[in-house]
Scaffold this motif. Structure first.
Motif, PDB file in Angstrom:
ATOM      1  N   GLN A 154      75.365  59.777  40.458  1.00  0.00           N
ATOM      2  CA  GLN A 154      76.453  59.069  39.782  1.00  0.00           C
ATOM      3  C   GLN A 154      76.203  58.980  38.285  1.00  0.00           C
ATOM      4  OE1 GLN A 154      79.159  58.108  41.819  1.00  0.00           O
ATOM      5  NE2 GLN A 154      80.045  58.216  39.760  1.00  0.00           N
ATOM      6  N   MET A 155      74.944  58.787  37.897  1.00  0.00           N
ATOM      7  CA  MET A 155      74.583  58.749  36.478  1.00  0.00           C
ATOM      8  C   MET A 155      74.939  60.074  35.806  1.00  0.00           C
ATOM      9  SD  MET A 155      71.957  60.115  34.392  1.00  0.00           S
ATOM     10  CE  MET A 155      70.630  60.427  35.550  1.00  0.00           C
ATOM     11  N   VAL A 156      74.639  61.178  36.470  1.00  0.00           N
ATOM     12  CA  VAL A 156      74.940  62.500  35.903  1.00  0.00           C
ATOM     13  C   VAL A 156      76.453  62.710  35.789  1.00  0.00           C
ATOM     14  CG1 VAL A 156      74.953  64.959  36.516  1.00  0.00           C
ATOM     15  CG2 VAL A 156      72.810  63.701  36.472  1.00  0.00           C
ATOM     16  N   ILE A 157      77.188  62.331  36.830  1.00  0.00           N
ATOM     17  CA  ILE A 157      78.648  62.498  36.809  1.00  0.00           C
ATOM     18  C   ILE A 157      79.277  61.670  35.690  1.00  0.00           C
ATOM     19  CG2 ILE A 157      80.770  62.024  38.098  1.00  0.00           C
ATOM     20  CD1 ILE A 157      79.197  62.754  40.663  1.00  0.00           C
ATOM     21  N   ASN A 158      78.821  60.429  35.543  1.00  0.00           N
ATOM     22  CA  ASN A 158      79.408  59.527  34.546  1.00  0.00           C
ATOM     23  C   ASN A 158      79.039  59.875  33.114  1.00  0.00           C
ATOM     24  OD1 ASN A 158      80.527  58.097  36.655  1.00  0.00           O
ATOM     25  ND2 ASN A 158      78.986  56.481  36.633  1.00  0.00           N
ATOM     26  N   ASN A 159      77.941  60.601  32.957  1.00  0.00           N
ATOM     27  CA  ASN A 159      77.447  60.909  31.602  1.00  0.00           C
ATOM     28  C   ASN A 159      77.227  62.406  31.442  1.00  0.00           C
ATOM     29  OD1 ASN A 159      76.759  57.982  30.576  1.00  0.00           O
ATOM     30  ND2 ASN A 159      75.917  58.139  32.641  1.00  0.00           N
ATOM     31  N   PHE A 160      78.221  63.191  31.839  1.00  0.00           N
ATOM     32  CA  PHE A 160      78.036  64.641  31.848  1.00  0.00           C
ATOM     33  C   PHE A 160      78.238  65.207  30.444  1.00  0.00           C
ATOM     34  CE2 PHE A 160      78.185  68.998  33.058  1.00  0.00           C
ATOM     35  CZ  PHE A 160      77.514  69.066  34.266  1.00  0.00           C
ATOM     36  N   ARG A 161      77.149  65.167  29.677  1.00  0.00           N
ATOM     37  CA  ARG A 161      77.167  65.723  28.326  1.00  0.00           C
ATOM     38  C   ARG A 161      76.011  66.722  28.191  1.00  0.00           C
ATOM     39  NH1 ARG A 161      77.546  60.178  27.928  1.00  0.00           N
ATOM     40  NH2 ARG A 161      79.644  59.379  27.406  1.00  0.00           N
ATOM     41  N   PHE A 162      75.975  67.637  29.140  1.00  0.00           N
ATOM     42  CA  PHE A 162      74.856  68.574  29.227  1.00  0.00           C
ATOM     43  C   PHE A 162      75.281  69.952  28.744  1.00  0.00           C
ATOM     44  CE2 PHE A 162      74.537  65.465  32.723  1.00  0.00           C
ATOM     45  CZ  PHE A 162      73.379  64.820  32.339  1.00  0.00           C
ATOM     46  N   SER A 163      74.318  70.706  28.250  1.00  0.00           N
ATOM     47  CA  SER A 163      74.598  72.056  27.759  1.00  0.00           C
ATOM     48  C   SER A 163      74.127  73.129  28.736  1.00  0.00           C
ATOM     49  CB  SER A 163      73.920  72.270  26.402  1.00  0.00           C
ATOM     50  OG  SER A 163      74.429  71.368  25.448  1.00  0.00           O
ATOM     51  N   THR A 164      73.004  72.870  29.421  1.00  0.00           N
ATOM     52  CA  THR A 164      72.419  73.888  30.296  1.00  0.00           C
ATOM     53  C   THR A 164      72.178  73.331  31.697  1.00  0.00           C
ATOM     54  OG1 THR A 164      70.117  73.308  29.788  1.00  0.00           O
ATOM     55  CG2 THR A 164      71.207  74.877  28.311  1.00  0.00           C
ATOM     56  N   GLU A 165      71.943  74.238  32.631  1.00  0.00           N
ATOM     57  CA  GLU A 165      71.610  73.818  33.998  1.00  0.00           C
ATOM     58  C   GLU A 165      70.332  72.986  34.002  1.00  0.00           C
ATOM     59  OE1 GLU A 165      73.585  77.602  36.462  1.00  0.00           O
ATOM     60  OE2 GLU A 165      71.402  77.403  36.337  1.00  0.00           O
ATOM     61  N   THR A 166      69.353  73.389  33.206  1.00  0.00           N
ATOM     62  CA  THR A 166      68.091  72.639  33.184  1.00  0.00           C
ATOM     63  C   THR A 166      68.247  71.263  32.557  1.00  0.00           C
ATOM     64  OG1 THR A 166      67.474  73.874  31.180  1.00  0.00           O
ATOM     65  CG2 THR A 166      66.533  74.625  33.273  1.00  0.00           C
ATOM     66  N   ASP A 167      69.255  71.078  31.696  1.00  0.00           N
ATOM     67  CA  ASP A 167      69.530  69.739  31.161  1.00  0.00           C
ATOM     68  C   ASP A 167      69.909  68.790  32.297  1.00  0.00           C
ATOM     69  OD1 ASP A 167      69.079  70.554  28.567  1.00  0.00           O
ATOM     70  OD2 ASP A 167      71.207  70.769  28.057  1.00  0.00           O
ATOM     71  N   VAL A 168      70.768  69.267  33.192  1.00  0.00           N
ATOM     72  CA  VAL A 168      71.192  68.452  34.344  1.00  0.00           C
ATOM     73  C   VAL A 168      69.991  68.178  35.243  1.00  0.00           C
ATOM     74  CG1 VAL A 168      72.761  68.293  36.308  1.00  0.00           C
ATOM     75  CG2 VAL A 168      73.491  69.505  34.235  1.00  0.00           C
ATOM     76  N   GLU A 169      69.227  69.225  35.512  1.00  0.00           N
ATOM     77  CA  GLU A 169      68.042  69.088  36.360  1.00  0.00           C
ATOM     78  C   GLU A 169      67.079  68.052  35.780  1.00  0.00           C
ATOM     79  OE1 GLU A 169      64.525  72.015  38.155  1.00  0.00           O
ATOM     80  OE2 GLU A 169      65.427  72.443  36.190  1.00  0.00           O
TER      81      GLU A 169
END
Length: 352
Positions: A154-169
């Protein structure tokens, strides 16, 4: 944990004892101690188990292990020789020994046989079945692992300001550590055409538009959670929405039909018939001290569901080189299957 069940199994199979080494998950299961390197656990068919640990782990074993009165061995000495002495001292028969071959190399087994004489029998499947039904303490740990995974997702969904796959990871993995958990497996973030590979290796490359599969799980007090959500980066077409909801409907139906007494095979086949050839992996797997445990869902599986099992339901479709969609929950089986992971399964769209 379930020592009596293990001893009952040993008697049924006419084995004198079970023997587990080092990183075998059964050592954690029976001792509730993580990271026991250079250790061994002997469970005789009658009497009290022997937990052998090196000197560096002795104090921790005395305070943390469910197996009381651990014995200390010097690493200069072969552990098999030490165990042989302990077994003779306690007058424990060891002519017929059960082992978990699934967690042994051929070389390791050969060394064990040389150091501890006896006839060895594989009980890896039986160990998985013993661990299949969870007791209440295990369920509490798994519920907590699922809550941590939900919060991270939920944190990732609410704050999706990522540039790369590894940023999300990295964001997901760091959150687990902040909550006192470890990773249950390497996090998968697969965007765009990468989502067409079920076990994509997360890459340090720009997130691609299209479906983005996030497969994530944590390990809390030794017990795992496992969940997958598929987001959409950009604006999905009507057909893409239809594809997503088809997978979601199959997943929800599979959860509704999972009941005590049913085989994993019949539930898997029903989902497979709905999704066709684009569904290329099993429908799910048990979850516990290992991320993949008993039972196992596949079209030919005869594993039968029972109350207090914890497992995943994770249908997916994959179009090679184009896109993939997978939706997964960890569920607990009571009279019916109850999802333990609760992050929304509506198609979340994110502008990038």
């Amino acid at each position: 944990m379930k020592l009596k069940e293990m001893q009952k199994l040993l008697k049924k199979k006419k084995l004198d004892m079970a023997l587990f080494f080092a990183d075998d998950p059964n050592i954690y299961y029976f001792t509730q101690m993580q990271y026991l390197n250079f250790s061994a656990l002997c469970i005789p068919s009658e009497g009290y188990p022997i937990l052998a640990v090196p000197k560096m782990d002795m104090a921790r074993a005395r305070s943390e292990s469910r197996i009381k009165k651990p014995v200390c061995f010097e690493k200069k000495k072969k552990i098999t020789s030490f165990l042989s002495e302990q077994l003779e001292k306690r007058k424990v028969r060891h002519e017929r020994i059960g082992i978990n071959k699934a967690h042994m190399t051929v070389m390791h087994l050969s060394r064990i046989k040389k150091g501890l004489k006896g006839r060895y029998y594989d009980i890896s499947e039986e160990c998985k079945q013993i661990r299949g039904m969870k007791h209440q303490e295990e369920i509490r740990h798994i519920r907590k692992a699922c809550r941590i995974a939900d919060s991270a997702m939920q944190m990732v969904i609410n704050n999706f300001r990522f540039s790369t796959e590894t940023d999300v990871e990295a964001a997901l993995d760091f959150y687990a550590k902040q909550q006192g958990a470890d990773l249950a497996f390497k996090t998968i973030v697969a965007s765009g055409k990468n989502s067409s590979f079920p076990h994509h290796t997360t890459k340090h490359k720009k997130l691609q538009k299209g479906f983005c599969i996030i497969d994530y799980g944590v390990r809390y007090k030794g017990y795992c959670s496992d969940m997958t959500r598929t987001l959409y980066l950009g604006r999905p077409t009507r057909k893409e929405r239809e594809q997503y909801h088809k997978v979601l409907n199959v997943q929800e139906k599979a959860i509704l039909t999972a009941e005590p007494g049913k085989t994993c095979g019949e539930i898997d086949r029903a989902a497979r018939n709905s999704l066709g050839e684009r569904f290329t992996h099993g429908l799910g797997h048990g979850v516990g001290v290992e991320i993949h445990e008993y039972p196992s869902f596949g079209p030919e599986s005869r594993d039968r569901l029972e109350k207090d099992m914890v497992f995943t339901i994770e249908p997916g479709i994959y179009m090679n080189g184009r896109f993939g969609i997978r939706i997964e929950d960890t569920v607990l089986l009571r009279d019916r299957a109850v999802p333990l992971t609760k992050t929304t399964k509506e198609l979340v769209t994110i502008r990038i």
